[in-house]
Motif scaffolding. Structure first.
Motif, PDB file in Angstrom:
ATOM      1  N   PRO A 264       0.807  -1.226   0.000  1.00  0.00           N
ATOM      2  CA  PRO A 264       0.000   0.000   0.000  1.00  0.00           C
ATOM      3  C   PRO A 264       0.839   1.275   0.000  1.00  0.00           C
ATOM      4  O   PRO A 264       0.452   2.272  -0.621  1.00  0.00           O
ATOM      5  N   PHE A 265       1.984   1.270   0.695  1.00  0.00           N
ATOM      6  CA  PHE A 265       2.806   2.484   0.719  1.00  0.00           C
ATOM      7  C   PHE A 265       3.231   2.881  -0.681  1.00  0.00           C
ATOM      8  O   PHE A 265       3.137   4.057  -1.060  1.00  0.00           O
ATOM      9  N   TRP A 266       3.688   1.935  -1.471  1.00  0.00           N
ATOM     10  CA  TRP A 266       4.177   2.269  -2.810  1.00  0.00           C
ATOM     11  C   TRP A 266       3.049   2.669  -3.747  1.00  0.00           C
ATOM     12  O   TRP A 266       3.226   3.539  -4.614  1.00  0.00           O
ATOM     13  N   LEU A 267       1.886   2.055  -3.588  1.00  0.00           N
ATOM     14  CA  LEU A 267       0.750   2.472  -4.404  1.00  0.00           C
ATOM     15  C   LEU A 267       0.306   3.889  -4.048  1.00  0.00           C
ATOM     16  O   LEU A 267       0.020   4.708  -4.937  1.00  0.00           O
ATOM     17  N   LEU A 268       0.247   4.184  -2.749  1.00  0.00           N
ATOM     18  CA  LEU A 268      -0.128   5.529  -2.326  1.00  0.00           C
ATOM     19  C   LEU A 268       0.921   6.548  -2.751  1.00  0.00           C
ATOM     20  O   LEU A 268       0.586   7.641  -3.243  1.00  0.00           O
ATOM     21  N   ALA A 269       2.198   6.220  -2.548  1.00  0.00           N
ATOM     22  CA  ALA A 269       3.261   7.156  -2.907  1.00  0.00           C
ATOM     23  C   ALA A 269       3.312   7.384  -4.411  1.00  0.00           C
ATOM     24  O   ALA A 269       3.514   8.520  -4.871  1.00  0.00           O
ATOM     25  N   GLY A 270       3.129   6.332  -5.195  1.00  0.00           N
ATOM     26  CA  GLY A 270       3.137   6.495  -6.653  1.00  0.00           C
ATOM     27  C   GLY A 270       2.001   7.375  -7.136  1.00  0.00           C
ATOM     28  O   GLY A 270       2.196   8.273  -7.965  1.00  0.00           O
ATOM     29  N   GLY A 271       0.802   7.128  -6.619  1.00  0.00           N
ATOM     30  CA  GLY A 271      -0.325   7.967  -7.014  1.00  0.00           C
ATOM     31  C   GLY A 271      -0.149   9.405  -6.578  1.00  0.00           C
ATOM     32  O   GLY A 271      -0.462  10.340  -7.328  1.00  0.00           O
ATOM     33  N   PHE A 272       0.390   9.605  -5.376  1.00  0.00           N
ATOM     34  CA  PHE A 272       0.542  10.970  -4.870  1.00  0.00           C
ATOM     35  C   PHE A 272       1.673  11.704  -5.587  1.00  0.00           C
ATOM     36  O   PHE A 272       1.644  12.936  -5.686  1.00  0.00           O
ATOM     37  N   ALA A 273       2.688  10.991  -6.067  1.00  0.00           N
ATOM     38  CA  ALA A 273       3.724  11.632  -6.884  1.00  0.00           C
ATOM     39  C   ALA A 273       3.116  12.198  -8.155  1.00  0.00           C
ATOM     40  O   ALA A 273       3.439  13.321  -8.582  1.00  0.00           O
ATOM     41  N   ILE A 274       2.221  11.440  -8.751  1.00  0.00           N
ATOM     42  CA  ILE A 274       1.537  11.933  -9.954  1.00  0.00           C
ATOM     43  C   ILE A 274       0.606  13.086  -9.599  1.00  0.00           C
ATOM     44  O   ILE A 274       0.470  14.053 -10.363  1.00  0.00           O
ATOM     45  N   CYS A 275      -0.003  13.012  -8.425  1.00  0.00           N
ATOM     46  CA  CYS A 275      -0.843  14.125  -7.966  1.00  0.00           C
ATOM     47  C   CYS A 275      -0.031  15.418  -7.916  1.00  0.00           C
ATOM     48  O   CYS A 275      -0.459  16.466  -8.398  1.00  0.00           O
ATOM     49  N   GLY A 276       1.172  15.360  -7.333  1.00  0.00           N
ATOM     50  CA  GLY A 276       2.012  16.545  -7.252  1.00  0.00           C
ATOM     51  C   GLY A 276       2.440  17.048  -8.613  1.00  0.00           C
ATOM     52  O   GLY A 276       2.476  18.261  -8.866  1.00  0.00           O
ATOM     53  N   ALA A 277       2.767  16.109  -9.512  1.00  0.00           N
ATOM     54  CA  ALA A 277       3.193  16.507 -10.852  1.00  0.00           C
ATOM     55  C   ALA A 277       2.092  17.252 -11.600  1.00  0.00           C
ATOM     56  O   ALA A 277       2.361  18.199 -12.347  1.00  0.00           O
ATOM     57  N   THR A 278       0.847  16.839 -11.393  1.00  0.00           N
ATOM     58  CA  THR A 278      -0.265  17.413 -12.160  1.00  0.00           C
ATOM     59  C   THR A 278      -0.912  18.615 -11.485  1.00  0.00           C
ATOM     60  O   THR A 278      -1.839  19.204 -12.053  1.00  0.00           O
ATOM     61  N   THR A 279      -0.448  18.982 -10.270  1.00  0.00           N
ATOM     62  CA  THR A 279      -0.996  20.176  -9.610  1.00  0.00           C
ATOM     63  C   THR A 279       0.101  21.212  -9.397  1.00  0.00           C
ATOM     64  O   THR A 279       0.352  22.035 -10.267  1.00  0.00           O
ATOM     65  N   ASN A 280       0.787  21.157  -8.252  1.00  0.00           N
ATOM     66  CA  ASN A 280       1.813  22.160  -7.944  1.00  0.00           C
ATOM     67  C   ASN A 280       2.876  22.258  -9.015  1.00  0.00           C
ATOM     68  O   ASN A 280       3.284  23.354  -9.412  1.00  0.00           O
ATOM     69  N   GLY A 281       3.378  21.105  -9.472  1.00  0.00           N
ATOM     70  CA  GLY A 281       4.498  21.108 -10.391  1.00  0.00           C
ATOM     71  C   GLY A 281       4.170  21.689 -11.746  1.00  0.00           C
ATOM     72  O   GLY A 281       4.936  22.490 -12.293  1.00  0.00           O
ATOM     73  N   LEU A 282       3.045  21.295 -12.306  1.00  0.00           N
ATOM     74  CA  LEU A 282       2.708  21.720 -13.662  1.00  0.00           C
ATOM     75  C   LEU A 282       1.743  22.896 -13.680  1.00  0.00           C
ATOM     76  O   LEU A 282       2.088  23.993 -14.114  1.00  0.00           O
TER      77      LEU A 282
ATOM     78  N   GLN B 189       5.789  15.759  -3.679  1.00  0.00           N
ATOM     79  CA  GLN B 189       6.615  16.892  -4.037  1.00  0.00           C
ATOM     80  C   GLN B 189       7.757  16.512  -4.969  1.00  0.00           C
ATOM     81  O   GLN B 189       8.221  17.340  -5.760  1.00  0.00           O
ATOM     82  N   LEU B 190       8.231  15.268  -4.904  1.00  0.00           N
ATOM     83  CA  LEU B 190       9.203  14.807  -5.891  1.00  0.00           C
ATOM     84  C   LEU B 190       8.582  14.836  -7.283  1.00  0.00           C
ATOM     85  O   LEU B 190       9.207  15.299  -8.251  1.00  0.00           O
ATOM     86  N   GLY B 191       7.351  14.360  -7.379  1.00  0.00           N
ATOM     87  CA  GLY B 191       6.647  14.447  -8.661  1.00  0.00           C
ATOM     88  C   GLY B 191       6.458  15.880  -9.110  1.00  0.00           C
ATOM     89  O   GLY B 191       6.614  16.209 -10.290  1.00  0.00           O
ATOM     90  N   ALA B 192       6.129  16.768  -8.160  1.00  0.00           N
ATOM     91  CA  ALA B 192       5.946  18.178  -8.495  1.00  0.00           C
ATOM     92  C   ALA B 192       7.248  18.797  -8.985  1.00  0.00           C
ATOM     93  O   ALA B 192       7.264  19.567  -9.957  1.00  0.00           O
ATOM     94  N   ALA B 193       8.361  18.474  -8.312  1.00  0.00           N
ATOM     95  CA  ALA B 193       9.650  19.032  -8.703  1.00  0.00           C
ATOM     96  C   ALA B 193      10.043  18.583 -10.108  1.00  0.00           C
ATOM     97  O   ALA B 193      10.513  19.385 -10.933  1.00  0.00           O
ATOM     98  N   LEU B 194       9.864  17.302 -10.403  1.00  0.00           N
ATOM     99  CA  LEU B 194      10.196  16.800 -11.731  1.00  0.00           C
ATOM    100  C   LEU B 194       9.329  17.458 -12.800  1.00  0.00           C
ATOM    101  O   LEU B 194       9.813  17.810 -13.884  1.00  0.00           O
ATOM    102  N   ALA B 195       8.048  17.644 -12.497  1.00  0.00           N
ATOM    103  CA  ALA B 195       7.155  18.262 -13.471  1.00  0.00           C
ATOM    104  C   ALA B 195       7.489  19.736 -13.694  1.00  0.00           C
ATOM    105  O   ALA B 195       7.421  20.233 -14.817  1.00  0.00           O
ATOM    106  N   ALA B 196       7.842  20.454 -12.615  1.00  0.00           N
ATOM    107  CA  ALA B 196       8.170  21.877 -12.754  1.00  0.00           C
ATOM    108  C   ALA B 196       9.380  22.070 -13.669  1.00  0.00           C
ATOM    109  O   ALA B 196       9.366  22.913 -14.583  1.00  0.00           O
ATOM    110  N   THR B 197      10.441  21.292 -13.442  1.00  0.00           N
ATOM    111  CA  THR B 197      11.630  21.398 -14.290  1.00  0.00           C
ATOM    112  C   THR B 197      11.365  20.840 -15.677  1.00  0.00           C
ATOM    113  O   THR B 197      11.755  21.437 -16.694  1.00  0.00           O
ATOM    114  N   GLY B 198      10.683  19.698 -15.742  1.00  0.00           N
ATOM    115  CA  GLY B 198      10.412  19.083 -17.038  1.00  0.00           C
ATOM    116  C   GLY B 198       9.582  19.959 -17.946  1.00  0.00           C
ATOM    117  O   GLY B 198       9.865  20.083 -19.148  1.00  0.00           O
ATOM    118  N   ALA B 199       8.542  20.584 -17.398  1.00  0.00           N
ATOM    119  CA  ALA B 199       7.707  21.459 -18.218  1.00  0.00           C
ATOM    120  C   ALA B 199       8.491  22.679 -18.696  1.00  0.00           C
ATOM    121  O   ALA B 199       8.296  23.158 -19.822  1.00  0.00           O
TER     122      ALA B 199
END
Length: 435
Positions: A230-248, A366-376
Motif C-alpha cells: 500500500p505504501f508504494w501504491l499511495l506514494a506512486g499515485g501521490f507523486a503523480i498528484c504533485g506533478a499534475t498540480t503544484n508542479g505543472l 513533491q518529488l513528482g511536483a519538482a520533476l514536473a516543474a523542471t520538465g515542463a
C-alpha cells in the motif's frame, strides 16, 4: 442551565488554517514571477523552474521530519520557526543578483519553511485533536493551504505589474511574520494538556512522552512502511498528484496562458478561481471520506483530472472563454481533493504512525511536483510551447487512478508491529500488510 462551550479543537484548527494560508503566499509567487525574473536577469525559464523544483522537493522531504519534530518539540515551536524561515526566504530575494541566490531563497529557505507546515502538519493536528469530523477538518485545512496559495495570485500579479516583483516578495514576507504571534498565543499541543478528550472521543488520552530522535522516528516509519505494497501504491499515485498540480499547473499555467496572448493578471485570476473551487471540492472530499471508500474516491479523482488535462491545450486563448472557465471550475473541485482520502488510508494501513508515513507519501508528491516543474520548463524551452507537458500529465493522472484502485482493504485482525525498536514505549506502530 448549562452552556455548551466551544471545544478547543476548533480553535486549534482555526489557528492551523491561518498558518497554512500565511505560508501559502510565497508558494503562489513562482507562477507570476517567472517572466519578470526572466526579463530582468535573462535567466532561462528552465533555470528559474529548477529553483522552484528545489522548493517543491524540500517542501515534501521536510514534511516527515517536521511531523516527527512536532512529536518531539511541539507543534507551536515548529510552526513558528517555519513561518520565520518563509519570511526570511521571501524577504531576502529582493537582494539577489545571481541564480544560485534564487535557489537558496526560493528553494532552500522557503522549501524548508513551507515543508514544515505541509500536509503532514494537517495530519498531525487532525490526528491529535479530532476523532469525529476528522475527514471534514482535514479537508478544510487542506483547502486552506492550497486555496490560499492560489487566492494570493491576483494580489501578487497586480503588485508585480504596478510595483515590481520585489514588492510582491516583501508582502509575502510580512504576511508570514504576521501569523507568528497568533501561533505562539493560541496553537495548543494536545487535548490532554487541557484535561480534555479529543473532539468526538469519550476519554482523555494522555499525550505520549517525547522519546527518541525525530530523524530516527521518521526514518524508522519509512523503513517499515516501505516493506508494504500500500505504501508504494499511495506514494506512486501521490507523486503523480504533485506533478499534475503544484508542479505543472501551479507553476506553469500562467506562463502557458501568457504564451497564448492572455494577460498574466487574467491568468492569475483564473488560478485564483481554481483556489476558490478547491475549497468547495476539498471540504466535500473530506465529508465524503468519512462516508465512502477512500480507494474509490482516489480512483475517481485521478481519472477525472487526467481527462481534463488532456483537453486543456485546446482551451488556451487570448481571453478566458467559457470552455476555459468550465475547466477551471472542474479542475478546482479536484485540485487537492485527493488529500483527505490519502490521509485516511495512511491512518488505516499504518495506525499511529500514519501522520509520519503520510509525510513520506507527501514527499513523493513533491518529488513528482519538482520533476514536473523542471520538465515542463525544459519542454517549453525546447519545443516552444507546453502542449506535450499537458498530454503527458493527463496520461499519468489516469495511471494514478489505476494505482489507487489496486489498493485493498486491510484485513480485519491484522496485528500491528513496532515501527522502530529504539523509539521507546511510545513508538508508532504500523500495519505489516502486503496485500
Amino acid at each position: 442551565m448549562t452552556t455548551r462551550r466551544l471545544h478547543p479543537a476548533w480553535i486549534v484548527a482555526a489557528v492551523a488554517f491561518v498558518a497554512l494560508v500565511g505560508a501559502a503566499g510565497f508558494r503562489a509567487t513562482p507562477s507570476v514571477l517567472l517572466h519578470p525574473l526572466h526579463d530582468e536577469f535573462r535567466w532561462p525559464l528552465a533555470t528559474i523552474s529548477a529553483a522552484v523544483s528545489v522548493n517543491l522537493l524540500l517542501y515534501g522531504l521536510t514534511a516527515p521530519f517536521a511531523a516527527a519534530l512536532m512529536d518531539r518539540f511541539g507543534i507551536r515551536r515548529v510552526v513558528a520557526a517555519a513561518l520565520l524561515l518563509v519570511a526570511a526566504g521571501s524577504g531576502l530575494t529582493v537582494f539577489m543578483t545571481a541564480s544560485w541566490q534564487l535557489v537558496l531563497c526560493w528553494g532552500v529557505l522557503v522549501g524548508l519553511g513551507t515543508g514544515s507546515m505541509a500536509l503532514a502538519f494537517v495530519a498531525t493536528v487532525t490526528g491529535r485533536w479530532f476523532v469525529r469530523r476528522r475527514g471534514l477538518v482535514t479537508g478544510v485545512l487542506t483547502a486552506g493551504g492550497a486555496a490560499g496559495q492560489l487566492v494570493f495570485l491576483p494580489l501578487l500579479a497586480v503588485l508585480v505589474r504596478d510595483h515590481g516583483w520585489r514588492a510582491a516578495a516583501l508582502v509575502v514576507a510580512g504576511a508570514a511574520l504576521a501569523v507568528v504571534p497568533l501561533v505562539v498565543w493560541l496553537l495548543r499541543e494536545h487535548p490532554a494538556d487541557l484535561g480534555l478528550p479529543a473532539y468526538g472521543a469519550a476519554e482523555v488520552t494522555p499525550a505520549p512522552p517525547a522519546t527518541g530522535g525525530a530523524a530516527a522516528r521518521a526514518l524508522g516509519a519509512l523503513a517499515q512502511a516501505a516493506r508494504t505494497r500500500p505504501f508504494w501504491l499511495l506514494a506512486g499515485g501521490f507523486a503523480i498528484c504533485g506533478a499534475t498540480t503544484n508542479g505543472l499547473v501551479g507553476t506553469h499555467f500562467v506562463p502557458a496562458a501568457h504564451d497564448h496572448g492572455m494577460p498574466e493578471t487574467t491568468a492569475a485570476g483564473l488560478l485564483a478561481l481554481v483556489g476558490l473551487f478547491d475549497i468547495v471540492g476539498t471540504i466535500a472530499s473530506g465529508w465524503l471520506t468519512d462516508r465512502v471508500d477512500s480507494r474509490l474516491l482516489l480512483g475517481a479523482y485521478y481519472a477525472l483530472r487526467g481527462g481534463s488535462l488532456l483537453v486543456l491545450p485546446s482551451l488556451f486563448g487570448g481571453a478566458a472563454e467559457p470552455s476555459m472557465l468550465v475547466f477551471i471550475v472542474f479542475y478546482g473541485l479536484d485540485w487537492v481533493a485527493t488529500v483527505p482520502p490519502t490521509v485516511a488510508l495512511c491512518r488505516e494501513y499504518f495506525g499511529a504512525a500514519g501522520p509520519v508515513v503520510f509525510g513520506w507519501v507527501f514527499a513523493a508528491h513533491q518529488l513528482g511536483a519538482a520533476l514536473a516543474a523542471t520538465g515542463a520548463g525544459l519542454v517549453r524551452d525546447r519545443l516552444g510551447d507546453y502542449a506535450l507537458a499537458w498530454y503527458v500529465a493527463g496520461a499519468l493522472a489516469i495511471g494514478a487512478a489505476g494505482l489507487s484502485l489496486l489498493l485493498r482493504r486491510r484485513p480485519a485482525g491484522v496485528a500491528p508491529v513496532p515501527a522502530l525498536a529504539t523509539t521507546g514505549p511510545a513508538a508508532p506502530r504500523v500495519w505489516r500488510y502486503r496485500g
